[in-house]
Design a protein around this motif. Sequence first.
Motif, PDB file in Angstrom:
ATOM      1  N   PHE A  21      -8.778 -14.654   3.118  1.00 13.05           N
ATOM      2  CA  PHE A  21      -9.209 -13.536   2.261  1.00 13.05           C
ATOM      3  C   PHE A  21     -10.435 -12.829   2.834  1.00 13.05           C
ATOM      4  O   PHE A  21     -10.548 -11.603   2.763  1.00 13.05           O
ATOM      5  CB  PHE A  21      -9.469 -14.022   0.825  1.00 13.05           C
ATOM      6  CG  PHE A  21      -8.263 -13.832  -0.053  1.00 13.05           C
ATOM      7  CD1 PHE A  21      -7.143 -14.630   0.116  1.00 13.05           C
ATOM      8  CD2 PHE A  21      -8.212 -12.833  -1.003  1.00 13.05           C
ATOM      9  CE1 PHE A  21      -6.003 -14.443  -0.654  1.00 13.05           C
ATOM     10  CE2 PHE A  21      -7.076 -12.637  -1.783  1.00 13.05           C
ATOM     11  CZ  PHE A  21      -5.980 -13.448  -1.610  1.00 13.05           C
ATOM     12  N   GLU A  42      -7.200   0.307  -1.221  1.00  9.35           N
ATOM     13  CA  GLU A  42      -8.523  -0.148  -0.784  1.00  9.35           C
ATOM     14  C   GLU A  42      -9.382  -0.592  -1.971  1.00  9.35           C
ATOM     15  O   GLU A  42     -10.022  -1.644  -1.929  1.00  9.35           O
ATOM     16  CB  GLU A  42      -9.219   0.955   0.010  1.00  9.35           C
ATOM     17  CG  GLU A  42      -8.536   1.212   1.348  1.00  9.35           C
ATOM     18  CD  GLU A  42      -9.334   2.146   2.242  1.00  9.35           C
ATOM     19  OE1 GLU A  42     -10.525   2.399   1.956  1.00  9.35           O
ATOM     20  OE2 GLU A  42      -8.759   2.638   3.234  1.00  9.35           O
ATOM     21  N   ILE A  52     -10.801  -4.396  -2.823  1.00  2.35           N
ATOM     22  CA  ILE A  52     -12.214  -4.741  -3.044  1.00  2.35           C
ATOM     23  C   ILE A  52     -12.385  -5.433  -4.410  1.00  2.35           C
ATOM     24  O   ILE A  52     -13.093  -6.436  -4.537  1.00  2.35           O
ATOM     25  CB  ILE A  52     -13.091  -3.485  -2.922  1.00  2.35           C
ATOM     26  CG1 ILE A  52     -13.147  -3.080  -1.439  1.00  2.35           C
ATOM     27  CG2 ILE A  52     -14.494  -3.729  -3.468  1.00  2.35           C
ATOM     28  CD1 ILE A  52     -13.786  -1.752  -1.175  1.00  2.35           C
ATOM     29  N   GLY A 103      -9.991  -4.989   6.450  1.00  2.00           N
ATOM     30  CA  GLY A 103      -9.674  -3.819   5.619  1.00  2.00           C
ATOM     31  C   GLY A 103     -10.810  -2.803   5.671  1.00  2.00           C
ATOM     32  O   GLY A 103     -10.581  -1.598   5.829  1.00  2.00           O
ATOM     33  N   LEU A 104     -12.047  -3.316   5.552  1.00  2.00           N
ATOM     34  CA  LEU A 104     -13.201  -2.401   5.610  1.00  2.00           C
ATOM     35  C   LEU A 104     -13.314  -1.759   6.987  1.00  2.00           C
ATOM     36  O   LEU A 104     -13.658  -0.575   7.105  1.00  2.00           O
ATOM     37  CB  LEU A 104     -14.495  -3.163   5.264  1.00  2.00           C
ATOM     38  CG  LEU A 104     -14.629  -3.567   3.798  1.00  2.00           C
ATOM     39  CD1 LEU A 104     -15.819  -4.506   3.589  1.00  2.00           C
ATOM     40  CD2 LEU A 104     -14.765  -2.339   2.891  1.00  2.00           C
ATOM     41  N   THR A 138      -6.399  -3.469  12.655  1.00  2.00           N
ATOM     42  CA  THR A 138      -5.195  -3.177  11.858  1.00  2.00           C
ATOM     43  C   THR A 138      -4.202  -4.335  11.946  1.00  2.00           C
ATOM     44  O   THR A 138      -3.671  -4.800  10.943  1.00  2.00           O
ATOM     45  CB  THR A 138      -4.525  -1.877  12.356  1.00  2.00           C
ATOM     46  OG1 THR A 138      -5.509  -0.862  12.426  1.00  2.00           O
ATOM     47  CG2 THR A 138      -3.405  -1.424  11.428  1.00  2.00           C
ATOM     48  N   PRO A 195       0.810  -1.231   0.000  1.00  2.00           N
ATOM     49  CA  PRO A 195       0.000   0.000   0.000  1.00  2.00           C
ATOM     50  C   PRO A 195       0.841   1.278   0.000  1.00  2.00           C
ATOM     51  O   PRO A 195       0.399   2.315  -0.496  1.00  2.00           O
ATOM     52  CB  PRO A 195      -0.817  -0.087   1.290  1.00  2.00           C
ATOM     53  CG  PRO A 195      -0.579  -1.423   1.863  1.00  2.00           C
ATOM     54  CD  PRO A 195       0.600  -2.043   1.191  1.00  2.00           C
ATOM     55  N   ARG A 196       2.064   1.187   0.543  1.00  2.00           N
ATOM     56  CA  ARG A 196       2.919   2.400   0.553  1.00  2.00           C
ATOM     57  C   ARG A 196       3.294   2.811  -0.853  1.00  2.00           C
ATOM     58  O   ARG A 196       3.588   3.977  -1.115  1.00  2.00           O
ATOM     59  CB  ARG A 196       4.180   2.140   1.363  1.00  2.00           C
ATOM     60  CG  ARG A 196       3.893   2.187   2.851  1.00  2.00           C
ATOM     61  CD  ARG A 196       5.088   1.775   3.656  1.00  2.00           C
ATOM     62  NE  ARG A 196       4.628   1.213   4.918  1.00  2.00           N
ATOM     63  CZ  ARG A 196       5.374   1.098   5.983  1.00  2.00           C
ATOM     64  NH1 ARG A 196       6.631   1.486   5.938  1.00  2.00           N
ATOM     65  NH2 ARG A 196       4.877   0.593   7.088  1.00  2.00           N
ATOM     66  N   LEU A 218     -10.166  -7.167  -5.910  1.00  2.00           N
ATOM     67  CA  LEU A 218      -9.608  -8.512  -5.780  1.00  2.00           C
ATOM     68  C   LEU A 218     -10.615  -9.443  -5.098  1.00  2.00           C
ATOM     69  O   LEU A 218     -10.768 -10.606  -5.483  1.00  2.00           O
ATOM     70  CB  LEU A 218      -8.291  -8.466  -4.995  1.00  2.00           C
ATOM     71  CG  LEU A 218      -7.542  -9.778  -4.837  1.00  2.00           C
ATOM     72  CD1 LEU A 218      -7.260 -10.409  -6.195  1.00  2.00           C
ATOM     73  CD2 LEU A 218      -6.237  -9.576  -4.088  1.00  2.00           C
ATOM     74  N   ILE A 253     -10.442  -8.775   3.766  1.00  2.00           N
ATOM     75  CA  ILE A 253     -11.410  -7.798   3.242  1.00  2.00           C
ATOM     76  C   ILE A 253     -12.219  -7.197   4.407  1.00  2.00           C
ATOM     77  O   ILE A 253     -12.416  -5.972   4.483  1.00  2.00           O
ATOM     78  CB  ILE A 253     -12.371  -8.445   2.206  1.00  2.00           C
ATOM     79  CG1 ILE A 253     -11.605  -9.181   1.113  1.00  2.00           C
ATOM     80  CG2 ILE A 253     -13.322  -7.396   1.623  1.00  2.00           C
ATOM     81  CD1 ILE A 253     -10.872  -8.355   0.114  1.00  2.00           C
TER      82      ILE A 253
END
Length: 175
Positions: free
Chosen positions: A91, A41, A45, A98-99, A120, A32-33, A47, A95
């Motif tokens: 997975f 994000e 989603i 992540g949400l 996190t 993500p960096r 994926l 997700i």
Amino acid sequence: MNTLPSETRRRTLTNLALDGAMFVTFLIATAPRFTGIAIHEWLGIALGAAVLTHLVIHWSWIVGVTRRLFDRTTGSARLNYALNTLLFIVFTTIIFTGLMISETTLPWIGIRPERDRFWTQLHHLASDAAVFLIGVHVALHWRWIVNATRRLRARFSRTAPSLSAAPVLTKEAQQ
Ligand code: HEM
Ligand code: HEM
């Protein structure tokens, strides 16, 4: 005229394209960096949606092996089944967590989740596990990937012989 070889070929190419796209998206999502959180994000989603499609495509394999799991099926089908189940759990966790820590996608529809260290950490842990599991998943299907890629190259090569010979079977057809 027998249309099976071209239908099998079309399915093989669809699977190869989807699998390749998922693999590249997964690699980008692990950094993500590099992309920034917003792209991370939305990619995550997308994926998730691609994995659902992947499961729908392999639904007959899932149903078939589930039915034979405690009866008679091959050791490799059992191994794939166990690994795929773990992949599904991991997975779903990625997700979901992540949400729960989303900074862009959920706020975009007006939901602002509280920042929580637990979600996190779980997100980080699950994505580390996914790197390992996807590595094994791809390794277990390596022969299929190589054969399907050869067929794809043959298709776009002018000197390629007739493509109707020796179709690469999908997993469903092999079981
Ligand atoms: C980056 C992500 C992934 C890649 C690159 C990938 C790749 C592949 C490949 C190459 C195959 C065999 C060829 C085919 O028929 O498509 C396959 C089959 C399969 N994958 Fe995945 N996959 C991914 C993620 C997942 C996830 C997350 C799950 C479960 C939630 C999953 C479940 C399955 C199932 C059920 C099959 C068919 C049965 C088997 O042979 O294992 N895959 N995948
Ligand atoms: C398979 C998909 C995904 C993978 C592999 C993944 C992986 C990762 C990884 C490795 C990090 C840590 C980055 C770092 O420490 O520099 C991270 C952070 C993050 N991810 Fe994901 N992620 C995925 C999907 C998602 C989704 C769908 C969302 C939200 C909709 C999301 C939201 C976030 C957020 C907000 C962070 C920053 C957390 C922090 O402050 O460390 N991710 N992700």
